[in-house]
Scaffold this motif. Structure first.
Motif, PDB file in Angstrom:
ATOM      1  N   LYS A 238       0.851  -1.205   0.000  1.00 49.81           N
ATOM      2  CA  LYS A 238       0.000   0.000   0.000  1.00 49.81           C
ATOM      3  C   LYS A 238       0.877   1.241   0.000  1.00 49.81           C
ATOM      4  CE  LYS A 238      -4.050  -1.506   2.635  1.00 49.81           C
ATOM      5  NZ  LYS A 238      -4.749  -1.282   3.919  1.00 49.81           N
ATOM      6  N   ALA A 241       2.482   1.948  -3.219  1.00 56.21           N
ATOM      7  CA  ALA A 241       1.519   2.432  -4.213  1.00 56.21           C
ATOM      8  C   ALA A 241       1.038   3.845  -3.883  1.00 56.21           C
ATOM      9  CB  ALA A 241       0.314   1.492  -4.277  1.00 56.21           C
ATOM     10  N   GLY A 242       1.539   4.419  -2.780  1.00 49.33           N
ATOM     11  CA  GLY A 242       1.175   5.786  -2.410  1.00 49.33           C
ATOM     12  C   GLY A 242      -0.142   5.902  -1.665  1.00 49.33           C
ATOM     13  N   VAL A 243      -0.637   4.789  -1.138  1.00 47.31           N
ATOM     14  CA  VAL A 243      -1.904   4.842  -0.399  1.00 47.31           C
ATOM     15  C   VAL A 243      -1.634   5.410   0.995  1.00 47.31           C
ATOM     16  CG1 VAL A 243      -3.807   3.474   0.533  1.00 47.31           C
ATOM     17  CG2 VAL A 243      -2.789   2.844  -1.659  1.00 47.31           C
ATOM     18  N   LYS A 244      -2.346   6.472   1.324  1.00 44.64           N
ATOM     19  CA  LYS A 244      -2.157   7.123   2.635  1.00 44.64           C
ATOM     20  C   LYS A 244      -3.204   6.592   3.604  1.00 44.64           C
ATOM     21  CE  LYS A 244       0.782  10.033   0.729  1.00 44.64           C
ATOM     22  NZ  LYS A 244       2.023   9.345   0.420  1.00 44.64           N
ATOM     23  N   GLY A 245      -2.750   6.432   4.850  1.00 43.59           N
ATOM     24  CA  GLY A 245      -3.655   5.990   5.907  1.00 43.59           C
ATOM     25  C   GLY A 245      -4.028   7.165   6.789  1.00 43.59           C
ATOM     26  N   LYS A 246      -4.473   6.839   7.989  1.00 40.45           N
ATOM     27  CA  LYS A 246      -4.926   7.900   8.879  1.00 40.45           C
ATOM     28  C   LYS A 246      -3.749   8.741   9.357  1.00 40.45           C
ATOM     29  CE  LYS A 246      -5.022   5.245  13.156  1.00 40.45           C
ATOM     30  NZ  LYS A 246      -5.826   4.847  14.309  1.00 40.45           N
ATOM     31  N   VAL A 247      -4.053   9.985   9.709  1.00 38.32           N
ATOM     32  CA  VAL A 247      -3.034  10.917  10.184  1.00 38.32           C
ATOM     33  C   VAL A 247      -2.511  10.421  11.540  1.00 38.32           C
ATOM     34  CG1 VAL A 247      -2.608  13.298  10.890  1.00 38.32           C
ATOM     35  CG2 VAL A 247      -4.181  12.825   9.010  1.00 38.32           C
ATOM     36  N   LEU A 300       3.622  12.577  -3.705  1.00 40.36           N
ATOM     37  CA  LEU A 300       2.825  13.801  -3.609  1.00 40.36           C
ATOM     38  C   LEU A 300       1.519  13.658  -4.387  1.00 40.36           C
ATOM     39  CD1 LEU A 300       5.407  16.725  -3.957  1.00 40.36           C
ATOM     40  CD2 LEU A 300       4.124  16.043  -1.927  1.00 40.36           C
ATOM     41  N   ASP A 340       4.634  13.862   4.823  1.00 41.89           N
ATOM     42  CA  ASP A 340       4.581  12.467   4.354  1.00 41.89           C
ATOM     43  C   ASP A 340       5.748  11.672   4.958  1.00 41.89           C
ATOM     44  OD1 ASP A 340       3.324  12.932   0.919  1.00 41.89           O
ATOM     45  OD2 ASP A 340       2.303  12.820   2.865  1.00 41.89           O
TER      46      ASP A 340
END
Lengths: 358, 101
Positions: A238, A241-247, A300, A340
């Motif tokens: 993930k 692949a650049g998938v962002k999760g929770k902050v 980005l 990031d």
């Protein structure tokens, strides 16, 4: 009343005795089949060759084992001590193997016999429901008995891990092989590095590797480890692949530090001030390469339009023709990039960025 | 015009997605759209539910606070409706209205 119909009782007795005869013949035929099955090679175990007869070999001779132990303890003769230790190891392995194979053979026989008996009883009960020529109540009783038996069989299989027997034995074989390799890797060591007592302890572990408890425990550990490894691989995929999760909490905390300073700078619209801050970024060994790599930073998520605007701004800055909005744009994406990186576990770029903004 | 698209994990809750959008738009990007999708991760042979969030540069007058709510035409208290969308919330496709102020 039955007495006023003389033929009825006689008909019932005739039908019942016929059913009994059918049952008797069926039971005899099945017993004959069982006897034949028991005598087939696939059911019987192989005969042991004479050289491996338990009563003759030194592996089961107490006197020989005592003699070898005395030699293994004699550190004044290291060569013979080493040889004696290795012989004891070989004896230990043979004894453990004999015990394991005997256990496995008995377990297989017991398992196969029990499975056959269970299947026979189930089939027999199912057939009895159809064959029996009695009252409806009799059929109901047999049907209930069959349900009870099936439920109990399922509970037996589950609680005693009956159907997992082969998996557990495969696990035992694998663990035993690991332990044995570890022992054999040390047979060339001298007795002062690898004494008989240590070898015996490892032989004990080799023995336990062939037990059900150890196999169940090992299976749980391996399954848990595999699940954990799968989750780790998924999270990495993930991230790649650049998938962002929770902050994260760190990101929230650092953003609270950055935001007022960033906002103050941008609200000032002070070109000289932002140029000064940009010069500090250019001198910073952590931030400068990040800024240089911003247009190609896949994480980005810049669209082609966004990338073009950023590249144009960086070009204008390098040529000295940049407006405030160009610096604003670069600072915006630099802020996102350091956040990031903080989310990925690297706090240094964010700390450096805060320093510049101070 | 969309200048940045970020990919968010579709297993996040509504609040977690909202916080993520607020963080990513901070400093000069206004959230413009959210589209749900299934991402094929070939390296692990798995598919994951994701939300693609599109942002547009907005250096002046950025609406910094976001509110993700069940679909509704408006929200009192000075909120501006940005858009409606269907997005993954804890893995379930959910119709959402996005407000900002």
């Amino acid at each position: 009343m039955l007495e006023s119909r003389p033929g009825l009782g006689t008909d019932m007795e005739t039908k019942n005795s016929s059913s009994r005869a059918v049952f008797t013949h069926a039971a005899a035929a099945i017993l004959l089949v069982c006897v034949c099955l028991v005598d087939t090679p696939s059911v019987r175990a192989q005969n042991k060759p004479p050289i491996l007869s338990d009563s003759d070999i030194s592996a089961f001779s107490k006197a020989e084992i005592q003699r070898l132990k005395a030699l293994a303890d004699d550190v004044t003769k290291p060569e013979s001590a080493k040889l004696a230790r290795n012989k004891l190891i070989a004896i230990g392995v043979e004894q453990v193997d004999a015990a394991f194979n005997d256990y496995r053979k008995k377990s297989r026989k017991r398992h196969d016999l029990l499975q056959f008996l269970f299947d026979f009883l189930e089939i027999g009960a199912s057939s009895a429901i159809n064959i029996i020529n009695g009252s409806e109540r009799a059929r109901e009783v047999i049907a209930e008995g069959l349900s009870l038996f099936q439920g109990s069989r399922a509970a037996f299989n589950r609680d005693f891990r009956f159907l997992e027997r082969q998996i557990l034995f495969d696990k035992m074989v694998a663990k035993r092989s690991q332990k044995l390799k570890a022992i054999y890797d040390k047979v060339n060591l001298e007795v002062d590095s690898y004494p008989w007592e240590q070898a015996r302890s490892e032989l004990r572990e080799y023995f336990y590797a062939g037990t059900i408890d150890e196999a169940v425990s090992s299976l749980s550990v391996d399954t848990g480890a595999e699940a954990s490894a799968s989750l780790t691989a998924l999270e990495k995929a993930k991230k790649d692949a650049g998938v962002k999760g929770k902050v994260t909490d760190d990101q929230k905390r650092i953003d609270k530090e950055i935001d007022p300073r960033f906002k103050a700078l941008m609200d000032s619209q002070n070109l000289a001030r932002i140029k000064t801050d940009y010069a500090l970024i250019q001198k910073d060994p952590i931030l400068e390469p990040i800024v240089r790599g911003l247009p190609d930073n896949q994480g980005l998520g810049l669209t082609p339009e966004g990338k073009k605007r950023l590249e144009d701004s960086l070009t204008a800055i390098s040529k000295g023709t940049a407006a405030f909005i160009d610096y604003n744009r670069v600072f915006l994406y630099l802020r996102l990039a350091v956040m990031d990186m903080l989310g990925d576990g690297d706090p240094k770029p964010a700390a450096a960025f805060i320093n510049v903004l101070k | 015009m969309i200048t940045m698209i970020r990919i968010y994990d579709g297993s996040m809750s509504l609040n977690e997605t909202q916080e993520r959008c607020e963080l990513d738009q901070a400093g000069g990007q206004q959230l413009k759209e959210i589209k749900s999708a299934i991402l094929d991760l070939k390296s692990v042979n798995q598919q994951v539910k994701v939300n693609y969030a599109g942002y547009e540069e907005k250096f002046q007058g950025l609406l910094t606070q976001l509110s993700f709510d069940p679909v509704s035409p408006s929200k009192p208290g000075g909120w501006t409706k940005l858009f409606d969308c269907s997005m993954y919330v804890e893995g379930q496709l959910t119709p959402i209205s996005v407000f900002a102020k």
